[in-house]
Design an enzyme around this catalytic site. Structure first.
Site, PDB file in Angstrom:
ATOM      1  N   LYS A 233       0.757   4.095  -2.949  1.00 43.86           N
ATOM      2  CA  LYS A 233       0.351   5.470  -2.664  1.00 43.86           C
ATOM      3  C   LYS A 233       1.495   6.465  -2.875  1.00 43.86           C
ATOM      4  O   LYS A 233       1.272   7.585  -3.344  1.00 43.86           O
ATOM      5  CB  LYS A 233      -0.196   5.573  -1.242  1.00 43.86           C
ATOM      6  CG  LYS A 233      -1.545   4.879  -1.058  1.00 43.86           C
ATOM      7  CD  LYS A 233      -2.604   5.406  -2.027  1.00 43.86           C
ATOM      8  CE  LYS A 233      -3.989   4.914  -1.706  1.00 43.86           C
ATOM      9  NZ  LYS A 233      -5.010   5.377  -2.689  1.00 43.86           N
TER      10      LYS A 233
ATOM     11  N   TYR B 139       0.832  -1.205   0.000  1.00 45.16           N
ATOM     12  CA  TYR B 139       0.000   0.000   0.000  1.00 45.16           C
ATOM     13  C   TYR B 139       0.870   1.260   0.000  1.00 45.16           C
ATOM     14  O   TYR B 139       0.586   2.229  -0.718  1.00 45.16           O
ATOM     15  CB  TYR B 139      -0.903  -0.044   1.232  1.00 45.16           C
ATOM     16  CG  TYR B 139      -1.951   1.040   1.306  1.00 45.16           C
ATOM     17  CD1 TYR B 139      -2.969   1.126   0.368  1.00 45.16           C
ATOM     18  CD2 TYR B 139      -1.941   1.957   2.355  1.00 45.16           C
ATOM     19  CE1 TYR B 139      -3.950   2.102   0.464  1.00 45.16           C
ATOM     20  CE2 TYR B 139      -2.914   2.935   2.465  1.00 45.16           C
ATOM     21  CZ  TYR B 139      -3.909   3.001   1.521  1.00 45.16           C
ATOM     22  OH  TYR B 139      -4.878   3.972   1.623  1.00 45.16           O
TER      23      TYR B 139
END
Length: 308
Positions: A159, A155
């Site tokens: 991001k 993640y």
């Protein structure tokens, strides 16, 4: 300033933050393509927007494949005649520590967040450049991509990658009048509901109660609706001069994140050898070493029970 006549695509809009974004865009006058992988949730989202007097259509498909991006753009144009705004919100989690993370865990998150953002923005930009009327690209980031979070290698990579792409797109799209920005939301969602620290705030939101001021103000942690206004603003003509930015929002707080800059710059004649670094590091560099991860203040006593 309304969004009357504008057309927006919002990915991952069946529930949570994405739904709040789609509803706010529609409330401000935009027609919205609601995208999600959950057909029932997507249909409910479209029905809710239409019941409130807005215009929306559903497009059920997972982001990542180029075919999905093409279908999203064609759905917007076929349904409403144009496209102006893209919000890339779709995402999934596969959290685990590095040594336990599988290839599938990593690839799934990268495919949805990073590749899904890339393919959807690419197809949207191709249309916007050909139309020649400018446009708005709004990509959703995360504090994890800015600071790192334990157990979120995949993640964090996705991001952080989105922020890097957005900065590049801001440069590439400027002449076409297309802005590109990253929004970093901090809100009560299915993702934050599993974090014990936020339990009291999430519970209040689920019960329809006011969120405690400690969370809204000190932490900048609020509801999905608290984020939606920024999305609509960045999609409007009022934000025509804002591009390449990372903007954090949650509760009562708005943050404009800095771009990475060197914390210390020093020179050593002949270059930095091992011996030179051993000698210089404690006095020239150690004091400027950067922290990692988010740092939260201690929870007030009244919220500790909910977090245990």
């Amino acid at each position: 300033m309304s969004l009357d006549g504008k057309v927006a695509i919002v990915t991952g809009a069946g529930r949570g933050l994405g739904l709040a974004y789609a509803q706010e865009l529609a409330r401000r006058g935009a027609s919205v393509v609601v995208n999600d992988v959950d057909a029932a949730a997507t249909a409910e989202a479209v029905a809710a927007i239409q019941a409130s007097g807005g215009q929306a259509v559903a497009m059920v498909a997972p982001v990542g494949p180029t075919e999905t991006a093409q279908q999203l753009v064609s759905t917007a144009v076929d349904s409403f005649g144009r496209l102006d705004i893209l919000v890339t919100n779709a995402g999934v989690l596969r959290d685990t520590v590095l040594w336990k993370m599988t290839d599938e865990d990593f690839d799934t998150v990268i495919n949805v967040h990073l590749r899904g953002t890339f393919t959807t923005v690419r197809e949207t930009v191709r249309h916007l450049r050909a139309a020649g009327e400018g446009g708005r690209i709004i990509c959703i980031g995360s504090p994890t991509g800015q600071r790192g979070t334990f157990g979120q290698t995949n993640y964090a990579a996705a991001k952080a990658g989105i922020v890097g792409m957005v900065r590049t797109w801001a440069l590439e799209l400027k002449r076409a009048g297309i802005t590109a920005n990253t929004v970093v939301p901090v809100a009560a969602t299915a993702m934050t509901a599993t974090v014990p620290y936020f339990a009291a705030a999430v519970r209040a939101d689920e019960n329809g109660e006011p969120m405690p001021a400690f969370f809204r103000h000190e932490l900048g942690f609020g509801t999905a609706d608290d984020v939606a206004g920024l999305i609509a603003f960045l999609g409007s003509d009022a934000a025509a001069g804002i591009t390449g930015q990372v903007i954090g929002i949650g509760g009562d707080r708005l943050q404009l994140w800095t771009h990475p800059e060197a914390a210390v710059t020093a020179y050593h004649e002949g270059g930095w050898s091992y011996d030179a670094l051993v000698e210089a590091w404690p006095t020239q560099f150690a004091g400027a070493v950067q922290s990692v991860g988010e740092r939260f203040p201690e929870l007030p006593e009244e919220f500790k029970a909910a977090a245990s």
